[in-house]
Design a protein around this motif. Structure first.
Motif, PDB file in Angstrom:
ATOM      1  N   VAL A   1       1.094  -1.203   0.214  1.00  0.00           N
ATOM      2  CA  VAL A   1       0.358   0.110   0.358  1.00  0.00           C
ATOM      3  C   VAL A   1       0.817   1.076  -0.468  1.00  0.00           C
ATOM      4  O   VAL A   1       1.677   1.819   0.843  1.00  0.00           O
ATOM      5  N   ASP A   2       0.727   1.602  -0.967  1.00  0.00           N
ATOM      6  CA  ASP A   2       1.801   3.291  -1.237  1.00  0.00           C
ATOM      7  C   ASP A   2       1.744   4.457   0.572  1.00  0.00           C
ATOM      8  O   ASP A   2       2.626   4.574   0.246  1.00  0.00           O
ATOM      9  N   ILE A   3       0.672   4.344   0.822  1.00  0.00           N
ATOM     10  CA  ILE A   3       0.675   5.068   1.399  1.00  0.00           C
ATOM     11  C   ILE A   3       1.027   5.282   3.087  1.00  0.00           C
ATOM     12  O   ILE A   3       1.685   5.548   3.539  1.00  0.00           O
ATOM     13  N   LEU A   4       1.476   3.888   2.802  1.00  0.00           N
ATOM     14  CA  LEU A   4       1.646   2.659   4.325  1.00  0.00           C
ATOM     15  C   LEU A   4       3.559   2.698   3.940  1.00  0.00           C
ATOM     16  O   LEU A   4       4.357   3.074   4.615  1.00  0.00           O
ATOM     17  N   SER A   5       3.716   2.368   2.259  1.00  0.00           N
ATOM     18  CA  SER A   5       4.952   2.032   2.591  1.00  0.00           C
ATOM     19  C   SER A   5       5.257   3.427   2.070  1.00  0.00           C
ATOM     20  O   SER A   5       6.902   3.120   2.527  1.00  0.00           O
ATOM     21  N   GLU A   6       5.177   4.674   2.291  1.00  0.00           N
ATOM     22  CA  GLU A   6       5.904   6.333   1.908  1.00  0.00           C
ATOM     23  C   GLU A   6       6.779   6.240   3.118  1.00  0.00           C
ATOM     24  O   GLU A   6       7.408   6.613   3.853  1.00  0.00           O
ATOM     25  N   MET A   7       5.616   5.806   4.148  1.00  0.00           N
ATOM     26  CA  MET A   7       6.093   5.905   6.037  1.00  0.00           C
ATOM     27  C   MET A   7       6.925   4.575   6.461  1.00  0.00           C
ATOM     28  O   MET A   7       7.610   4.546   6.934  1.00  0.00           O
ATOM     29  N   LEU A   8       7.263   3.541   5.553  1.00  0.00           N
ATOM     30  CA  LEU A   8       7.828   2.646   6.299  1.00  0.00           C
ATOM     31  C   LEU A   8       9.439   2.944   6.018  1.00  0.00           C
ATOM     32  O   LEU A   8       9.501   2.723   4.732  1.00  0.00           O
ATOM     33  N   GLN A   9       9.907   1.891   6.870  1.00  0.00           N
ATOM     34  CA  GLN A   9      11.232   2.463   6.424  1.00  0.00           C
ATOM     35  C   GLN A   9      12.594   0.913   7.328  1.00  0.00           C
ATOM     36  O   GLN A   9      11.711   0.183   7.370  1.00  0.00           O
ATOM     37  N   GLU A  10      13.022   0.406   6.583  1.00  0.00           N
ATOM     38  CA  GLU A  10      13.529  -0.190   6.118  1.00  0.00           C
ATOM     39  C   GLU A  10      14.584  -1.412   8.160  1.00  0.00           C
ATOM     40  O   GLU A  10      14.546  -1.875   8.229  1.00  0.00           O
ATOM     41  N   HIS A  11      14.427  -0.004   8.656  1.00  0.00           N
ATOM     42  CA  HIS A  11      15.134  -0.128  10.167  1.00  0.00           C
ATOM     43  C   HIS A  11      13.375  -0.637  10.997  1.00  0.00           C
ATOM     44  O   HIS A  11      13.260  -0.858  12.391  1.00  0.00           O
TER      45      HIS A  11
END
Length: 349
Positions: free
Chosen positions: A149-159
């Protein structure tokens, strides 16, 4: 049921009926009707009467949305056993029966060519043989949804990813009867090495009543504020900050020392520490951040939680893209019409 985009909401007065003053603010605003002031006095009186009726209609609509909220609470209780069963299957606490796992998609079988079916069967066999141990439940179920989901993946960081592998469920809870209108997102985690919380919460406060200063702008419930929760991070595990080291030189002695300083960094878990609106409301960047936060909360509530498996498989993403394409086509049509009108205005050479 899915409503229009929810905006911002108040302390949750929940649509209390506004009293009608002798001259409501909405009636004394500058009229936008051309030459309204030139209308006969008797006609103006009738227009004001209609605006009073419109104000009553807005208050009635607010009561309607209050009852919708109560209906959502009722059905949330009915959905709960279904979502509870989803959780125990995802976490591997319960293995579904053969009957519960039956699923046949004729359309998918027809679309797959015979050679692709053989290839898929071979890959599945190789995957089964490669994993000697049967994985528990559905690994990384919610993390996969975040990535899709774009709106969530933009907030998601590798850590963030190692932490979200421990996310077991996301649920929504509505405010109790008689309480200010709100909903709470609950993120349930299994025991992990990052924080001691088992549940992280985000409360979205809502308002469903016309604004006394501008009652005709009312379009339904709005999110007006949100509150996160304190995350009890284990030492050195807080992914919302990073430690930087700086060297400092003593002015008098000339000695050098190294000091550590924590600075904030991007992370999905900043979601639980939302910014607050300024009283004057003139910070555009802050307003944008708040609007994005409200949109994310609404998306969790209306889309992600009720249709989680379809976001996991990607099927819901196809539906969302279809809506976006239709909207884009409508905008293009409007642009074309506008161009034609412009050309008409120019006239013959």
């Amino acid at each position: 049921m899915e409503r229009k985009n929810e905006k911002n909401e108040d302390k949750g007065k929940g649509g209390n009926k506004l009293s009608l003053p002798d001259k409501p603010d909405a009636l004394v605003q500058d009229e936008r009707v051309p030459n309204f002031s030139l209308l006969p006095k008797t006609v103006k009186r009738r227009v004001y009467a209609l605006k009073r009726l419109q104000l009553q209609s807005a208050n009635m609509e607010a009561k309607f949305y209050e009852e919708v909220h109560e209906l959502e609470r009722k059905y949330a209780a009915l959905y709960k056993p279904i979502f509870d069963k989803r959780r125990v299957i995802v976490t591997g606490a319960v293995e579904p029966t053969d009957e519960e796992c039956e699923w046949q998609s004729d359309r998918e079988d027809e679309e797959l060519a015979e050679d692709l079916q053989k290839k898929a069967a071979l890959e599945e066999k190789q995957a089964d043989s490669a994993s000697a141990v049967d994985p528990k439940g559905i690994p990384e179920f919610w993390l996969t949804i975040f990535k899709h989901v774009d709106i969530l993946s933009e907030m998601l960081q590798e850590h963030d990813e190692p932490i979200l592998k421990h996310l077991q469920d996301i649920t929504v809870k509505f405010s109790e009867p008689g309480q200010p209108m709100s909903f709470t997102l609950e993120f349930r985690f299994e025991h992990n090495s990052y924080f001691s919380n088992t549940v992280l919460t985000k409360v979205y406060k809502m308002k469903s009543e016309p604004d006394a200063a501008d009652p005709f702008s009312f379009e339904g419930p709005e999110i007006v504020d949100c509150e996160g929760c304190k995350i009890d991070w284990h030492k050195g595990k807080d992914v919302t900050v990073k430690v930087i080291k700086k060297k400092q030189k003593h002015k008098g002695r000339g000695t050098i020392r190294t000091v550590s300083k924590e600075i904030s960094q991007d992370s999905f878990f900043n979601f639980f520490n939302p910014v607050k609106a300024t009283p004057d409301g003139v910070d555009e960047d802050l307003d944008f951040t708040l609007a994005t936060d409200f949109e994310t909360g609404h998306f969790f509530r209306e889309r992600i939680i009720p249709r989680a498996v379809l976001y996991f498989t990607g099927e819901a993403l196809e539906d969302d893209e279809s809506f976006e394409e239709e909207d884009l086509e409508e905008e293009e049509d409007l642009d074309e019409e506008g161009e034609e009108e412009d050309e008409g205005d120019v006239g013959p050479m």
